[in-house]
Structures are given as structure tokens and as C-alpha cells.
Design an enzyme around this catalytic site. Structure first.
Site, PDB file in Angstrom:
ATOM      1  N   MET A 151       0.839  -1.203   0.000  1.00 56.90           N
ATOM      2  CA  MET A 151       0.000   0.000   0.000  1.00 56.90           C
ATOM      3  C   MET A 151       0.874   1.253   0.000  1.00 56.90           C
ATOM      4  O   MET A 151       0.411   2.347   0.355  1.00 56.90           O
ATOM      5  CB  MET A 151      -0.940  -0.013   1.202  1.00 56.90           C
ATOM      6  CG  MET A 151      -1.912  -1.191   1.139  1.00 56.90           C
ATOM      7  SD  MET A 151      -3.443  -0.925   2.016  1.00 56.90           S
ATOM      8  CE  MET A 151      -2.848  -0.734   3.668  1.00 56.90           C
ATOM      9  N   GLY A 152       2.138   1.095  -0.389  1.00 60.26           N
ATOM     10  CA  GLY A 152       3.016   2.255  -0.505  1.00 60.26           C
ATOM     11  C   GLY A 152       3.542   2.737   0.835  1.00 60.26           C
ATOM     12  O   GLY A 152       3.524   2.001   1.817  1.00 60.26           O
TER      13      GLY A 152
ATOM     14  N   HIS B 250       9.448  -3.357   3.210  1.00 60.04           N
ATOM     15  CA  HIS B 250       8.954  -3.601   1.849  1.00 60.04           C
ATOM     16  C   HIS B 250      10.119  -3.940   0.908  1.00 60.04           C
ATOM     17  O   HIS B 250      10.027  -4.845   0.081  1.00 60.04           O
ATOM     18  CB  HIS B 250       8.266  -2.355   1.291  1.00 60.04           C
ATOM     19  CG  HIS B 250       7.000  -1.958   2.008  1.00 60.04           C
ATOM     20  ND1 HIS B 250       6.889  -0.771   2.707  1.00 60.04           N
ATOM     21  CD2 HIS B 250       5.797  -2.559   2.119  1.00 60.04           C
ATOM     22  CE1 HIS B 250       5.658  -0.674   3.201  1.00 60.04           C
ATOM     23  NE2 HIS B 250       4.980  -1.741   2.867  1.00 60.04           N
TER      24      HIS B 250
ATOM     25  N   GLN C   9     -10.432  -2.567   2.517  1.00 63.27           N
ATOM     26  CA  GLN C   9      -9.915  -3.278   3.692  1.00 63.27           C
ATOM     27  C   GLN C   9      -9.848  -2.398   4.940  1.00 63.27           C
ATOM     28  O   GLN C   9      -9.407  -2.842   5.992  1.00 63.27           O
ATOM     29  CB  GLN C   9      -8.551  -3.898   3.394  1.00 63.27           C
ATOM     30  CG  GLN C   9      -7.404  -2.922   3.316  1.00 63.27           C
ATOM     31  CD  GLN C   9      -6.132  -3.622   2.882  1.00 63.27           C
ATOM     32  OE1 GLN C   9      -6.004  -4.067   1.751  1.00 63.27           O
ATOM     33  NE2 GLN C   9      -5.171  -3.752   3.793  1.00 63.27           N
TER      34      GLN C   9
ATOM     35  N   GLY D  32       4.873 -10.355   4.016  1.00 64.43           N
ATOM     36  CA  GLY D  32       5.664 -10.204   5.234  1.00 64.43           C
ATOM     37  C   GLY D  32       5.015 -10.894   6.432  1.00 64.43           C
ATOM     38  O   GLY D  32       3.801 -10.810   6.622  1.00 64.43           O
ATOM     39  N   GLN D  33       5.856 -11.527   7.228  1.00 61.82           N
ATOM     40  CA  GLN D  33       5.374 -12.207   8.434  1.00 61.82           C
ATOM     41  C   GLN D  33       4.819 -11.218   9.460  1.00 61.82           C
ATOM     42  O   GLN D  33       4.068 -11.585  10.354  1.00 61.82           O
ATOM     43  CB  GLN D  33       6.517 -13.013   9.059  1.00 61.82           C
ATOM     44  CG  GLN D  33       6.045 -13.961  10.129  1.00 61.82           C
ATOM     45  CD  GLN D  33       7.132 -14.910  10.570  1.00 61.82           C
ATOM     46  OE1 GLN D  33       8.305 -14.533  10.670  1.00 61.82           O
ATOM     47  NE2 GLN D  33       6.786 -16.133  10.812  1.00 61.82           N
ATOM     48  N   LYS D  34       5.207  -9.955   9.300  1.00 59.42           N
ATOM     49  CA  LYS D  34       4.674  -8.892  10.165  1.00 59.42           C
ATOM     50  C   LYS D  34       3.146  -8.966  10.225  1.00 59.42           C
ATOM     51  O   LYS D  34       2.545  -8.719  11.256  1.00 59.42           O
ATOM     52  CB  LYS D  34       5.152  -7.547   9.619  1.00 59.42           C
ATOM     53  CG  LYS D  34       4.258  -6.385   9.860  1.00 59.42           C
ATOM     54  CD  LYS D  34       4.841  -5.487  10.877  1.00 59.42           C
ATOM     55  CE  LYS D  34       3.975  -4.338  11.315  1.00 59.42           C
ATOM     56  NZ  LYS D  34       2.835  -4.015  10.505  1.00 59.42           N
TER      57      LYS D  34
ATOM     58  N   MET E 291       9.100  -2.491  11.419  1.00 58.27           N
ATOM     59  CA  MET E 291       8.907  -1.395  10.451  1.00 58.27           C
ATOM     60  C   MET E 291       7.489  -1.443   9.928  1.00 58.27           C
ATOM     61  O   MET E 291       6.937  -2.520   9.691  1.00 58.27           O
ATOM     62  CB  MET E 291       9.894  -1.533   9.307  1.00 58.27           C
ATOM     63  CG  MET E 291      11.296  -1.245   9.748  1.00 58.27           C
ATOM     64  SD  MET E 291      12.412  -1.382   8.354  1.00 58.27           S
ATOM     65  CE  MET E 291      13.946  -0.973   9.172  1.00 58.27           C
TER      66      MET E 291
END
Ligand code: AMP
Length: 281
Positions: free
Chosen positions: A30-31, A37, A61, A148-150, A185
Site C-alpha cells: 500500500m506504498g 517492503h 480493507q 511479510g510475516q509482520k 517497520m
């Protein structure tokens, strides 16, 4: 780096590349790009012939309109960062491109993934995530999707989507990139001032502390302790600090010492909702 705004042009380009035998790695975002990223982009480049990143702030979302309106946008800087990284293609669609008139929203059978943790606190969020990723996968048709696992629960939701829609796409989950302080992050960190960023490191510290104290038996007191310490440190709200089965995300109350676990957190600091998780075993 080639920039596409139109999905039919992108699709044509990617079908040609695939026919040439080039594997496509896809990084949807989403930038407001950060090192996390770019780590996904670098990983995708290592494992694919061509890397495509998308930037699209998906309205469906966001269950909170204010969150959508305040979502950070740094598109010029994002393009520079992607150009400097290994990204080959940027897809930058507008809302009309992803949801053309006549678009009918599907409903995705996500089971309990939709009612626990993020599903519980952000009703409709994962349906919106599935809508956009479904559209993007149909356009890009990547060999591998890099997430990402985040966003631990999101990875599980997308795994379910790939299965439900029988996409010929593999999912590759990339570990969470952190600041030196341990803070995961996130684009949302841009909305924190420097003092809050320092404070926000307490989330990862709390989860790490919880991990160090984990023993077979009741686990809820560990979660309660972390929640309490975050509230005392000045976080205004804790949606959850939870220990869950790492494969199903079902909450675990008593640990048998064997089941793989993950600890997950969602908390508010200065009006910004932050999430994080760490695998425990
Ligand atoms: P977003 O732009 O927040 O939708 O994130 C796009 C992708 O980047 C998702 O797959 C995220 O899980 C991933 N991502 C976000 N933050 C991090 C991070 N700190 N480390 C690794 N991946 C991340």
C-alpha cells in the site's frame, strides 16, 4: 523499472514474460515504502526472474474511514526507492482499475481466521484484503507471491484465498524487518513522533519478554502482564496480546509444551494502531 497503470497492458506484458519462461515474483503493497517492503522486493528478486511491486491503498480493507484517509502517501519517494532496488515493474492502479463499475464483491469462506484477533477487531478487513489480492493475483498471475510475516494472520488468510481460488501461485513469507530498537517497520510508524517511536519499541520488548517466560501450562497471565506493562508505559489501548496456535491461530490457554505457538499484539499509541508478532517455539 517499467510503470503500468492499466491492468490489461500489464497483463499482456506479463503473459509475454511468462511465455518466455521468466518466473514472476509479486510484492503487493500500500506504498509509504520502508526497508521492510524493500526486503520483500530483494527476496523476490533472489527467487524470481522478474519482480513486480504494486502500490494501491485498498479502500475495501479499511473498516475505519479515518485510518484510510490518514494512510500515509509518499508516492514520489516510493518510485525512487523501487527504482534503486531490484524492482522491474511497478503497478500503480487507481480505484476504478481494481474495482471497475459492475464489480461484484465476492465473499470468501475464511472460517475462524475471520473471527479471531485482527478479524475480531477489524470486521470486514480480511474480506477487503481478499478482494484486492484476488483481483491482483488474477491480473499478475505470479509464480510466487511475497508477503511479510509482520502481518501473520494476513499470510494465513491469503494462503486460504490461494487455496479457495486454486491459484497456481506459491506463497513465500518473509521475516519481519525491524528498527534497531526492535520496533517492526511499518508505514504507520510515519504517523508517530520520535518519542512515540521509542516508546513503541516496548511492543517487541514485551513479546520477547513473554517468550523468555513461556512454560507449559496456563499462558494467559503472561499476556495479561504484557498488556498491563504497555498500558502503564502510555499505550492508550490494547486490542489484544495473545498466544495462539502458529498453524491455526486458535487461541491457546494452556500450552502442552509441544504445539508451535505465536505471540501476537495489536495496540494503540497516540491514535495509531500497531501490530506485531513473534514465533514462540
Ligand atoms: P503494506 O504496505 O503494509 O500493505 O505491506 C505490504 C507488504 O509488506 C505486506 O506483505 C507486509 O506484510 C509487508 N511488510 C510490512 N512491514 C514489513 C516489515 N517490517 N518486514 C517485512 N515485511 C513487511
Amino acid at each position: 523499472m517499467i510503470l503500468f497503470k492499466k491492468s490489461d497492458e500489464l497483463k499482456k506484458y506479463l503473459i509475454k514474460k511468462t511465455a518466455e519462461g521468466i518466473s514472476i515474483g509479486f510484492v503487493p503493497t500500500m506504498g509509504a515504502l520502508h526497508e521492510g517492503h524493500l526486503f520483500l522486493v530483494r527476496t523476490a528478486k533472489e527467487k524470481s526472474g522478474l519482480v513486480i511491486t504494486s502500490i494501491f491503498v485498498n479502500p475495501t480493507q479499511f473498516n475505519d474511514q479515518q485510518d484510510y484517509l490518514h494512510y500515509p502517501k509518499t508516492i514520489d519517494q516510493d518510485i525512487l526507492l523501487l527504482e534503486k532496488s531490484a524492482c522491474d515493474v511497478l503497478f500503480l492502479p487507481d480505484v476504478q482499475e481494481i474495482y471497475p463499475s459492475g464489480y461484484v464483491a465476492n465473499h470468501y469462506a475464511l472460517g475462524s481466521l475471520e473471527t479471531v484477533l485482527e478479524g475480531k477487531y477489524r470486521p470486514g478487513h480480511f474480506q477487503g484484503v481478499c478482494q484486492v489480492v484476488d483481483r491482483l493475483l488474477a491480473i499478475v498471475m505470479p509464480s510466487t507471491l511475497f508477503l511479510g510475516q509482520k502481518d501473520y494472520q494476513q499470510c494465513m488468510v491469503i494462503e486460504r484465498l490461494i487455496d479457495l481460488k486454486q491459484y497456481a501461485t506459491k506463497l513465500y513469507v518473509v521475516p519481519t524487518m525491524r528498527e534497531n530498537s526492535g520496533l517492526a517497520m511499518s508505514s504507520r510508524n510515519l504517523r508517530l513522533n520520535e518519542q512515540d517511536r521509542e516508546k513503541a519499541a516496548a511492543i517487541h520488548a514485551g513479546l520477547t519478554h513473554l517468550k523468555s517466560r513461556l512454560q507449559p501450562g496456563k499462558v494467559q497471565p503472561l499476556c495479561d502482564d504484557v498488556a498491563m506493562s504497555l498500558l502503564q508505559a502510555g499505550f492508550e489501548k490494547v486490542d489484544y496480546i495473545s498466544i495462539a496456535n502458529a498453524q491455526t491461530l486458535e487461541p491457546v490457554e494452556e500450552w502442552d509444551g509441544n504445539t508451535a505457538l505465536v505471540a501476537l499484539a495489536a495496540v494503540f499509541l497516540s491514535g495509531v494502531r500497531l501490530i506485531d508478532n513473534i514465533p514462540l517455539t
